[in-house]
Design a protein around this motif. Structure first.
Motif, PDB file in Angstrom:
ATOM      1  N   VAL A  77     -10.397  -0.292 -30.422  1.00 16.37           N
ATOM      2  CA  VAL A  77     -10.200  -1.646 -30.953  1.00 16.37           C
ATOM      3  C   VAL A  77     -11.535  -2.212 -31.441  1.00 16.37           C
ATOM      4  CG1 VAL A  77      -9.507  -4.017 -30.410  1.00 16.37           C
ATOM      5  CG2 VAL A  77      -8.155  -2.087 -29.550  1.00 16.37           C
ATOM      6  N   VAL A  78     -12.591  -2.051 -30.657  1.00 14.81           N
ATOM      7  CA  VAL A  78     -13.922  -2.524 -31.072  1.00 14.81           C
ATOM      8  C   VAL A  78     -14.356  -1.814 -32.354  1.00 14.81           C
ATOM      9  CG1 VAL A  78     -16.369  -2.549 -30.436  1.00 14.81           C
ATOM     10  CG2 VAL A  78     -14.644  -3.318 -28.792  1.00 14.81           C
ATOM     11  N   ALA A  79     -14.136  -0.508 -32.429  1.00 13.91           N
ATOM     12  CA  ALA A  79     -14.484   0.243 -33.644  1.00 13.91           C
ATOM     13  C   ALA A  79     -13.686  -0.272 -34.840  1.00 13.91           C
ATOM     14  CB  ALA A  79     -14.246   1.735 -33.435  1.00 13.91           C
ATOM     15  N   HIS A  80     -12.396  -0.560 -34.646  1.00 15.78           N
ATOM     16  CA  HIS A  80     -11.553  -1.095 -35.715  1.00 15.78           C
ATOM     17  C   HIS A  80     -12.081  -2.438 -36.199  1.00 15.78           C
ATOM     18  CE1 HIS A  80      -7.985  -2.338 -37.922  1.00 15.78           C
ATOM     19  NE2 HIS A  80      -7.914  -3.425 -37.157  1.00 15.78           N
ATOM     20  N   LEU A  81     -12.434  -3.330 -35.265  1.00 16.51           N
ATOM     21  CA  LEU A  81     -12.956  -4.640 -35.635  1.00 16.51           C
ATOM     22  C   LEU A  81     -14.271  -4.514 -36.403  1.00 16.51           C
ATOM     23  CD1 LEU A  81     -12.161  -6.608 -32.360  1.00 16.51           C
ATOM     24  CD2 LEU A  81     -10.891  -6.675 -34.518  1.00 16.51           C
ATOM     25  N   LYS A  82     -15.136  -3.620 -35.963  1.00 19.85           N
ATOM     26  CA  LYS A  82     -16.408  -3.406 -36.671  1.00 19.85           C
ATOM     27  C   LYS A  82     -16.164  -2.840 -38.060  1.00 19.85           C
ATOM     28  CE  LYS A  82     -19.378  -3.115 -32.642  1.00 19.85           C
ATOM     29  NZ  LYS A  82     -20.269  -2.289 -31.820  1.00 19.85           N
ATOM     30  N   ALA A  83     -15.172  -1.944 -38.189  1.00 19.56           N
ATOM     31  CA  ALA A  83     -14.842  -1.373 -39.497  1.00 19.56           C
ATOM     32  C   ALA A  83     -14.311  -2.448 -40.453  1.00 19.56           C
ATOM     33  CB  ALA A  83     -13.815  -0.246 -39.342  1.00 19.56           C
ATOM     34  N   LEU A  84     -13.683  -3.487 -39.905  1.00 20.70           N
ATOM     35  CA  LEU A  84     -13.218  -4.607 -40.733  1.00 20.70           C
ATOM     36  C   LEU A  84     -14.365  -5.510 -41.171  1.00 20.70           C
ATOM     37  CD1 LEU A  84      -9.994  -5.733 -38.802  1.00 20.70           C
ATOM     38  CD2 LEU A  84     -10.103  -4.545 -41.007  1.00 20.70           C
ATOM     39  N   GLY A  85     -15.557  -5.262 -40.620  1.00 17.01           N
ATOM     40  CA  GLY A  85     -16.716  -6.079 -40.967  1.00 17.01           C
ATOM     41  C   GLY A  85     -16.888  -7.287 -40.067  1.00 17.01           C
ATOM     42  N   ILE A  86     -16.188  -7.319 -38.952  1.00 16.79           N
ATOM     43  CA  ILE A  86     -16.311  -8.436 -38.023  1.00 16.79           C
ATOM     44  C   ILE A  86     -17.653  -8.330 -37.315  1.00 16.79           C
ATOM     45  CG2 ILE A  86     -15.362  -9.465 -35.919  1.00 16.79           C
ATOM     46  CD1 ILE A  86     -12.572  -8.631 -37.033  1.00 16.79           C
ATOM     47  N   THR A  87     -18.450  -9.362 -37.451  1.00 17.95           N
ATOM     48  CA  THR A  87     -19.817  -9.328 -36.931  1.00 17.95           C
ATOM     49  C   THR A  87     -20.107 -10.425 -35.914  1.00 17.95           C
ATOM     50  OG1 THR A  87     -20.595 -10.699 -38.772  1.00 17.95           O
ATOM     51  CG2 THR A  87     -20.724  -8.298 -39.049  1.00 17.95           C
ATOM     52  N   ARG A  88     -19.184 -11.336 -35.703  1.00 17.30           N
ATOM     53  CA  ARG A  88     -19.431 -12.463 -34.795  1.00 17.30           C
ATOM     54  C   ARG A  88     -19.070 -12.095 -33.355  1.00 17.30           C
ATOM     55  NH1 ARG A  88     -16.202 -16.846 -38.006  1.00 17.30           N
ATOM     56  NH2 ARG A  88     -16.050 -15.438 -39.733  1.00 17.30           N
ATOM     57  N   TRP A  89     -19.880 -11.212 -32.770  1.00 16.11           N
ATOM     58  CA  TRP A  89     -19.659 -10.782 -31.391  1.00 16.11           C
ATOM     59  C   TRP A  89     -20.369 -11.731 -30.441  1.00 16.11           C
ATOM     60  CZ3 TRP A  89     -16.167  -7.174 -30.191  1.00 16.11           C
ATOM     61  CH2 TRP A  89     -15.690  -6.388 -31.243  1.00 16.11           C
ATOM     62  N   ILE A  90     -19.646 -12.305 -29.521  1.00  9.68           N
ATOM     63  CA  ILE A  90     -20.197 -13.210 -28.517  1.00  9.68           C
ATOM     64  C   ILE A  90     -20.679 -12.392 -27.320  1.00  9.68           C
ATOM     65  CG2 ILE A  90     -19.665 -15.156 -26.974  1.00  9.68           C
ATOM     66  CD1 ILE A  90     -19.603 -15.690 -30.113  1.00  9.68           C
ATOM     67  N   ARG A  91     -19.934 -11.368 -27.009  1.00 10.19           N
ATOM     68  CA  ARG A  91     -20.225 -10.512 -25.865  1.00 10.19           C
ATOM     69  C   ARG A  91     -19.892  -9.086 -26.264  1.00 10.19           C
ATOM     70  NH1 ARG A  91     -16.948 -11.521 -20.196  1.00 10.19           N
ATOM     71  NH2 ARG A  91     -18.347 -10.386 -18.827  1.00 10.19           N
ATOM     72  N   PRO A  92     -20.880  -8.184 -26.266  1.00  6.54           N
ATOM     73  CA  PRO A  92     -20.571  -6.799 -26.605  1.00  6.54           C
ATOM     74  C   PRO A  92     -19.731  -6.169 -25.497  1.00  6.54           C
ATOM     75  CG  PRO A  92     -22.836  -6.994 -25.856  1.00  6.54           C
ATOM     76  CD  PRO A  92     -22.272  -8.387 -25.936  1.00  6.54           C
ATOM     77  N   MET A  93     -19.152  -5.035 -25.792  1.00  4.88           N
ATOM     78  CA  MET A  93     -18.328  -4.359 -24.794  1.00  4.88           C
ATOM     79  C   MET A  93     -19.161  -4.041 -23.559  1.00  4.88           C
ATOM     80  SD  MET A  93     -15.901  -1.000 -25.172  1.00  4.88           S
ATOM     81  CE  MET A  93     -17.241   0.085 -25.614  1.00  4.88           C
ATOM     82  N   GLU A  94     -18.615  -4.438 -22.397  1.00  4.27           N
ATOM     83  CA  GLU A  94     -19.317  -4.187 -21.140  1.00  4.27           C
ATOM     84  C   GLU A  94     -18.326  -4.099 -20.001  1.00  4.27           C
ATOM     85  OE1 GLU A  94     -21.961  -7.530 -20.828  1.00  4.27           O
ATOM     86  OE2 GLU A  94     -20.383  -8.875 -20.160  1.00  4.27           O
ATOM     87  N   ASP A  95     -18.771  -3.536 -18.912  1.00  6.25           N
ATOM     88  CA  ASP A  95     -17.973  -3.455 -17.695  1.00  6.25           C
ATOM     89  C   ASP A  95     -18.020  -4.811 -17.007  1.00  6.25           C
ATOM     90  OD1 ASP A  95     -17.006  -2.920 -15.036  1.00  6.25           O
ATOM     91  OD2 ASP A  95     -17.397  -0.797 -15.423  1.00  6.25           O
ATOM     92  N   PHE A  96     -16.865  -5.329 -16.580  1.00  2.91           N
ATOM     93  CA  PHE A  96     -16.860  -6.604 -15.865  1.00  2.91           C
ATOM     94  C   PHE A  96     -16.180  -6.474 -14.504  1.00  2.91           C
ATOM     95  CE2 PHE A  96     -12.711  -6.629 -17.617  1.00  2.91           C
ATOM     96  CZ  PHE A  96     -11.932  -7.617 -17.027  1.00  2.91           C
ATOM     97  N   GLY A  97     -16.139  -5.282 -13.960  1.00  7.58           N
ATOM     98  CA  GLY A  97     -15.546  -5.062 -12.642  1.00  7.58           C
ATOM     99  C   GLY A  97     -14.171  -4.442 -12.739  1.00  7.58           C
ATOM    100  N   PRO A  98     -13.149  -5.251 -13.046  1.00  7.14           N
ATOM    101  CA  PRO A  98     -11.810  -4.677 -13.126  1.00  7.14           C
ATOM    102  C   PRO A  98     -11.538  -3.886 -14.406  1.00  7.14           C
ATOM    103  CG  PRO A  98     -11.712  -7.082 -13.271  1.00  7.14           C
ATOM    104  CD  PRO A  98     -13.146  -6.706 -13.071  1.00  7.14           C
ATOM    105  N   GLY A  99     -12.512  -3.797 -15.283  1.00  9.91           N
ATOM    106  CA  GLY A  99     -12.314  -3.065 -16.530  1.00  9.91           C
ATOM    107  C   GLY A  99     -13.450  -3.301 -17.496  1.00  9.91           C
ATOM    108  N   LEU A 100     -13.125  -3.176 -18.782  1.00  8.37           N
ATOM    109  CA  LEU A 100     -14.087  -3.390 -19.855  1.00  8.37           C
ATOM    110  C   LEU A 100     -13.661  -4.617 -20.650  1.00  8.37           C
ATOM    111  CD1 LEU A 100     -14.383   0.306 -21.100  1.00  8.37           C
ATOM    112  CD2 LEU A 100     -16.009  -0.938 -19.666  1.00  8.37           C
ATOM    113  N   ILE A 101     -14.654  -5.318 -21.208  1.00  4.66           N
ATOM    114  CA  ILE A 101     -14.363  -6.546 -21.951  1.00  4.66           C
ATOM    115  C   ILE A 101     -15.348  -6.676 -23.111  1.00  4.66           C
ATOM    116  CG2 ILE A 101     -15.856  -7.989 -20.509  1.00  4.66           C
ATOM    117  CD1 ILE A 101     -13.673 -10.204 -20.796  1.00  4.66           C
ATOM    118  N   ALA A 102     -14.884  -7.248 -24.192  1.00  2.00           N
ATOM    119  CA  ALA A 102     -15.733  -7.626 -25.326  1.00  2.00           C
ATOM    120  C   ALA A 102     -15.175  -8.942 -25.861  1.00  2.00           C
ATOM    121  CB  ALA A 102     -15.708  -6.557 -26.409  1.00  2.00           C
ATOM    122  N   THR A 103     -16.056  -9.783 -26.396  1.00  2.00           N
ATOM    123  CA  THR A 103     -15.621 -11.077 -26.928  1.00  2.00           C
ATOM    124  C   THR A 103     -16.120 -11.223 -28.358  1.00  2.00           C
ATOM    125  OG1 THR A 103     -15.763 -12.023 -24.712  1.00  2.00           O
ATOM    126  CG2 THR A 103     -15.593 -13.568 -26.542  1.00  2.00           C
TER     127      THR A 103
END
Length: 125
Positions: A77-103
């Motif tokens: 999903v992150v790769a798809h969003l980047k391929a669309l040219g989406i650049t306004r990332w608030i939080r890059p993909m990271e581990d947050f305990g119960p899983g992975l998250i990106a904003t």
């Protein structure tokens, strides 16, 4: 107070001065096979885009409401969003305990979280 039953969230309404543009962004990002509409079905719930003339063009407090999309494969999903040219990332993909998250930020400034929950505590992702 007794537990209330029979209630479910029917959808989330996002107000915009250009709901078609906002809907197109969400469709491209999260439901590319969906046809043009100001109602987007995602995982059995409705994301509704409503024309409003009483709003600013950008969200003043973007962290007030976080839109969460639970996904099975956050990396794709992150790769798809980047391929669309989406650049306004608030939080890059990271581990947050119960899983992975990106904003990421949508075109009007709302924060959209992409979440991949671990299958079970301690499971490999």
């Amino acid at each position: 107070m007794a537990e209330t039953t029979g209630i479910r969230l029917g959808g989330l309404v996002l107000g915009s001065d250009d709901p078609e543009r906002l809907s197109a962004w969400y469709r491209a990002a999260f439901a590319p096979s969906a046809g043009p509409s100001t109602v987007l079905m995602v995982g059995g719930s409705r994301l509704i885009f409503d024309r409003r003339d009483d709003l600013e063009q950008s969200t003043r407090e973007p962290g007030r409401i976080l839109i969460n999309f639970y996904v099975e494969d956050i990396s794709s999903v992150v790769a798809h969003l980047k391929a669309l040219g989406i650049t306004r990332w608030i939080r890059p993909m990271e581990d947050f305990g119960p899983g992975l998250i990106a904003t990421v930020e949508d075109p009007v400034g709302n924060y959209v979280q992409i979440v991949e929950l671990a299958a079970r505590p301690g499971a490999e992702r």
